[in-house]
Design an enzyme around this catalytic site. Structure first.
Site, PDB file in Angstrom:
ATOM      1  N   LYS A  28       0.840  -1.206   0.000  1.00  0.00           N
ATOM      2  CA  LYS A  28       0.000   0.000   0.000  1.00  0.00           C
ATOM      3  C   LYS A  28       0.867   1.244   0.000  1.00  0.00           C
ATOM      4  O   LYS A  28       0.608   2.194  -0.736  1.00  0.00           O
ATOM      5  CB  LYS A  28      -0.897  -0.022   1.237  1.00  0.00           C
ATOM      6  CG  LYS A  28      -1.519   1.312   1.589  1.00  0.00           C
ATOM      7  CD  LYS A  28      -2.288   1.193   2.891  1.00  0.00           C
ATOM      8  CE  LYS A  28      -2.619   2.535   3.507  1.00  0.00           C
ATOM      9  NZ  LYS A  28      -1.438   3.264   3.979  1.00  0.00           N
ATOM     10  N   ASN A  29       1.909   1.250   0.822  1.00  0.00           N
ATOM     11  CA  ASN A  29       2.713   2.454   0.961  1.00  0.00           C
ATOM     12  C   ASN A  29       3.656   2.681  -0.215  1.00  0.00           C
ATOM     13  O   ASN A  29       4.370   3.673  -0.244  1.00  0.00           O
ATOM     14  CB  ASN A  29       3.494   2.435   2.277  1.00  0.00           C
ATOM     15  CG  ASN A  29       2.560   2.698   3.462  1.00  0.00           C
ATOM     16  OD1 ASN A  29       1.394   3.034   3.274  1.00  0.00           O
ATOM     17  ND2 ASN A  29       3.081   2.540   4.672  1.00  0.00           N
ATOM     18  N   ASP A 122      -4.464  12.530  11.860  1.00  0.00           N
ATOM     19  CA  ASP A 122      -5.370  11.389  11.916  1.00  0.00           C
ATOM     20  C   ASP A 122      -5.189  10.654  13.228  1.00  0.00           C
ATOM     21  O   ASP A 122      -4.523  11.147  14.139  1.00  0.00           O
ATOM     22  CB  ASP A 122      -5.211  10.482  10.697  1.00  0.00           C
ATOM     23  CG  ASP A 122      -3.818   9.919  10.574  1.00  0.00           C
ATOM     24  OD1 ASP A 122      -3.115   9.873  11.592  1.00  0.00           O
ATOM     25  OD2 ASP A 122      -3.449   9.518   9.467  1.00  0.00           O
ATOM     26  N   ASP A 310       4.314   0.916  11.894  1.00  0.00           N
ATOM     27  CA  ASP A 310       3.061   0.287  11.458  1.00  0.00           C
ATOM     28  C   ASP A 310       2.913  -1.144  12.001  1.00  0.00           C
ATOM     29  O   ASP A 310       1.825  -1.717  11.931  1.00  0.00           O
ATOM     30  CB  ASP A 310       2.989   0.250   9.923  1.00  0.00           C
ATOM     31  CG  ASP A 310       2.770   1.643   9.333  1.00  0.00           C
ATOM     32  OD1 ASP A 310       2.466   2.578  10.089  1.00  0.00           O
ATOM     33  OD2 ASP A 310       2.929   1.790   8.102  1.00  0.00           O
TER      34      ASP A 310
HETATM   35  C1  UD1 Z   1       4.468   6.853   5.921  1.00  0.00           C
HETATM   36  C2  UD1 Z   1       3.519   5.691   5.823  1.00  0.00           C
HETATM   37  C3  UD1 Z   1       3.009   5.287   7.195  1.00  0.00           C
HETATM   38  C4  UD1 Z   1       4.187   5.008   8.114  1.00  0.00           C
HETATM   39  C5  UD1 Z   1       5.152   6.194   8.130  1.00  0.00           C
HETATM   40  C6  UD1 Z   1       6.407   5.942   8.926  1.00  0.00           C
HETATM   41  C7  UD1 Z   1       2.465   6.021   3.675  1.00  0.00           C
HETATM   42  C8  UD1 Z   1       1.222   6.311   2.926  1.00  0.00           C
HETATM   43  N1  UD1 Z   1       2.390   6.057   4.984  1.00  0.00           N
HETATM   44  O1  UD1 Z   1       3.732   7.964   6.436  1.00  0.00           O
HETATM   45  O2  UD1 Z   1       2.210   4.102   7.060  1.00  0.00           O
HETATM   46  O3  UD1 Z   1       3.696   4.788   9.417  1.00  0.00           O
HETATM   47  O4  UD1 Z   1       5.555   6.515   6.788  1.00  0.00           O
HETATM   48  O5  UD1 Z   1       7.051   4.821   8.485  1.00  0.00           O
HETATM   49  O6  UD1 Z   1       3.504   5.712   3.092  1.00  0.00           O
HETATM   50  N2  UD1 Z   1       6.833  14.720  10.083  1.00  0.00           N
HETATM   51  C9  UD1 Z   1       6.995  16.070  10.369  1.00  0.00           C
HETATM   52  N3  UD1 Z   1       7.009  16.956   9.321  1.00  0.00           N
HETATM   53  C10 UD1 Z   1       6.870  16.566   8.033  1.00  0.00           C
HETATM   54  C11 UD1 Z   1       6.706  15.189   7.747  1.00  0.00           C
HETATM   55  C12 UD1 Z   1       6.690  14.283   8.798  1.00  0.00           C
HETATM   56  O7  UD1 Z   1       7.134  16.458  11.520  1.00  0.00           O
HETATM   57  O8  UD1 Z   1       6.917  17.425   7.120  1.00  0.00           O
HETATM   58  C13 UD1 Z   1       6.855  13.741  11.208  1.00  0.00           C
HETATM   59  C14 UD1 Z   1       5.521  13.015  11.389  1.00  0.00           C
HETATM   60  O9  UD1 Z   1       4.626  13.767  12.165  1.00  0.00           O
HETATM   61  C15 UD1 Z   1       5.963  11.740  12.060  1.00  0.00           C
HETATM   62  C16 UD1 Z   1       7.333  11.458  11.434  1.00  0.00           C
HETATM   63  O10 UD1 Z   1       7.765  12.701  10.874  1.00  0.00           O
HETATM   64  O11 UD1 Z   1       6.135  11.958  13.432  1.00  0.00           O
HETATM   65  C17 UD1 Z   1       7.332  10.393  10.378  1.00  0.00           C
HETATM   66  O12 UD1 Z   1       6.407  10.709   9.384  1.00  0.00           O
HETATM   67  P1  UD1 Z   1       6.614  10.257   7.871  1.00  0.00           P
HETATM   68  O13 UD1 Z   1       7.788   9.342   7.762  1.00  0.00           O
HETATM   69  O14 UD1 Z   1       6.589  11.466   7.010  1.00  0.00           O
HETATM   70  O15 UD1 Z   1       5.304   9.411   7.625  1.00  0.00           O
HETATM   71  P2  UD1 Z   1       4.337   9.430   6.369  1.00  0.00           P
HETATM   72  O16 UD1 Z   1       5.125   9.568   5.112  1.00  0.00           O
HETATM   73  O17 UD1 Z   1       3.230  10.370   6.626  1.00  0.00           O
END
Ligand code: UD1
Length: 422
Positions: A28-29, A122, A310
């Protein structure tokens, strides 16, 4: 694609040992980002091994709104991108699922501007986009928030030195997909190393992008003028695979998982060994056999190659039925422990303390009605229900359907007592 009702629930009977073989389909990711990457090249790209989950047709709608033609046939998605895609992603389509924000980088690369609805936080926590914005700004873009949307524009994108504060998966993807069509070299450090990032790098390389360092903390990208469409197979879903592996250990079962590279979940399999499981690796999968009650193991989530956030709900589920006490630490998302209260309802002896959960294993959980708050928490409750006395009703299973194709059928194939009630 699966049609799941919002009122559907699962009835799960506890006490059965899971046995048999279960195939895993595309991640999915990865698939959603690969679909977004097709915006980078005019023409028809084909993605195969796509999972049968709702987010795939939702992403197809986002791309259609940007002017693409999308055809979904079984596990194959064909996307035809026009010479000039639109740059504003439809608010209603984007709002429905967070991953749609990954069109931001490709739109900046192709259109030099983008309007993407802010997906908001979320159930697992606050999910800002500051790192996505900061990276695009270093490439020469301006970005701001207006009327609930992230707006970005640039006269030109120029390669830059970009370092992330934290190896965010989404920020790595968006900045990478913008940089491949920027002018000159981008040296991008402290990037995410998840297998899904390597998958996108592999697809972009086939499209003609020049990327070095995929799977390491530094990506060096030489911008090119244009990319060409391609055909690409999505990697197997390591999170789904980990779910079945841990389910085998929790039910003292014997499960073979196929369709995934076991190196993508090496740390999870190591934890299962530490819990007493026999784990055998195969070229495209693995087998988990658990004869005795599992032993409690401490687990801490970290970016890849660390233990995936996850998979954390399943680590808690495993600890709940293990012998001894374990501490599970969540380092990525601050609100991911909300489902622990549901586990307590099932008889778990678990207590949260900041970003730690202390779990003292019990011999048997006990059935109760429980509610899924997100994809993985929902699946975690089902795994716990498989270890509970009696029949557990798991509500709000539409969350589970978002991440697991054929969830009920796969579990039934392993002898689990589970049925969907509409
Ligand atoms: C993706 C995955 C999700 C997984 C996560 C971490 C998808 C669709 N989802 O989510 O299932 O749990 O990676 O492996 O691929 N953050 C910031 N600022 C930003 C971006 C992120 O502070 O601009 C923080 C987030 O709040 C979180 C952390 O960084 O605490 C990790 O987030 P991130 O790796 O970006 O997760 P997603 O890409 O949203």
């Amino acid at each position: 694609m699966s049609e799941a009702g919002h009122k559907d629930r699962f009835l799960v009977g506890g006490g059965t040992r899971l046995e048999g073989e279960v195939p895993v389909t595309g991640a999915k990711n990865s698939v959603l980002k690969l679909m977004a990457a097709t915006l980078l090249a005019e023409g028809t790209s084909v993605i195969t091994n796509c999972p049968d989950i709702l987010d795939v047709p939702l992403m197809a709608d986002v791309l259609r709104g940007l002017g693409c033609e999308v055809v979904i046939e079984g596990d194959k998605v064909s996307i035809t991108t026009p010479a000039e895609p639109k740059y504003a992603a439809d608010f209603d389509a984007v709002r429905q699922f967070r991953a749609s924000v990954c069109v931001l980088g490709p739109l900046m690369a192709r259109c030099r501007r983008a309007i993407v609805a802010l997906p908001g936080g979320d159930a697992i926590g606050n999910r800002p986009l500051d790192m996505h914005q900061a990276g695009l700004e270093l490439l020469g873009a301006r970005s701001w928030v207006e009327h609930g949307c992230l707006m970005a524009e640039a006269d030109a994108l120029t390669g830059a030195n970009i370092g992330l504060d934290f190896p965010s998966v989404g920020a790595t993807e968006n900045i990478l997909m913008a940089a491949v069509l920027a002018e000159g070299e981008t040296v991008f450090t402290n990037v995410a190393r998840e297998p899904e990032i390597v998958d996108i790098c592999n697809m972009l390389t086939k499209m003609g992008a020049k990327i070095q360092g995929a799977g390491t903390s530094t990506l060096t990208i030489q911008g090119v003028k244009s990319l060409k469409p391609t055909t690409h197979e999505v990697i197997g879903d390591r999170i789904v695979a980990a779910t079945w592996g841990i389910a085998a250990a929790m039910t003292r079962g014997d499960v073979r998982v196929t369709g995934v590279n076991p190196k993508h979940l090496a740390v999870v399999l190591d934890k299962l060994r530490a819990a007493g499981a026999q784990v055998t690796l195969e070229p495209r999968g693995f087998r988990v056999v658990q004869e005795q009650r599992p032993r409690a193991v401490n687990t801490s989530t970290l970016p890849f190659p660390g233990f995936p956030t996850d998979v954390q709900p399943f680590a808690i589920g495993l600890a709940c039925v293990s012998e001894g006490t374990a501490m599970i630490t969540e380092n990525i998302f601050e609100a991911r422990f909300r489902f622990v209260d549901e586990m307590v309802r099932l008889g778990a002896d678990a207590r949260t303390d900041g970003h730690h959960v202390w779990v003292r294993g019990v011999e048997r959980l006990s059935s109760a009605p429980v509610w899924s708050a997100d994809i993985r928490a929902g699946a975690g409750l089902v795994l716990a229900a498989l270890c509970a006395d009696g029949t557990t009703e798991v509500h709000d299973v539409f969350h589970i359907d978002r991440g697991y194709p054929a969830f009920v059928e796969n579990l039934q194939g392993l002898n689990a007592q589970i049925e969907r009630v509409s």
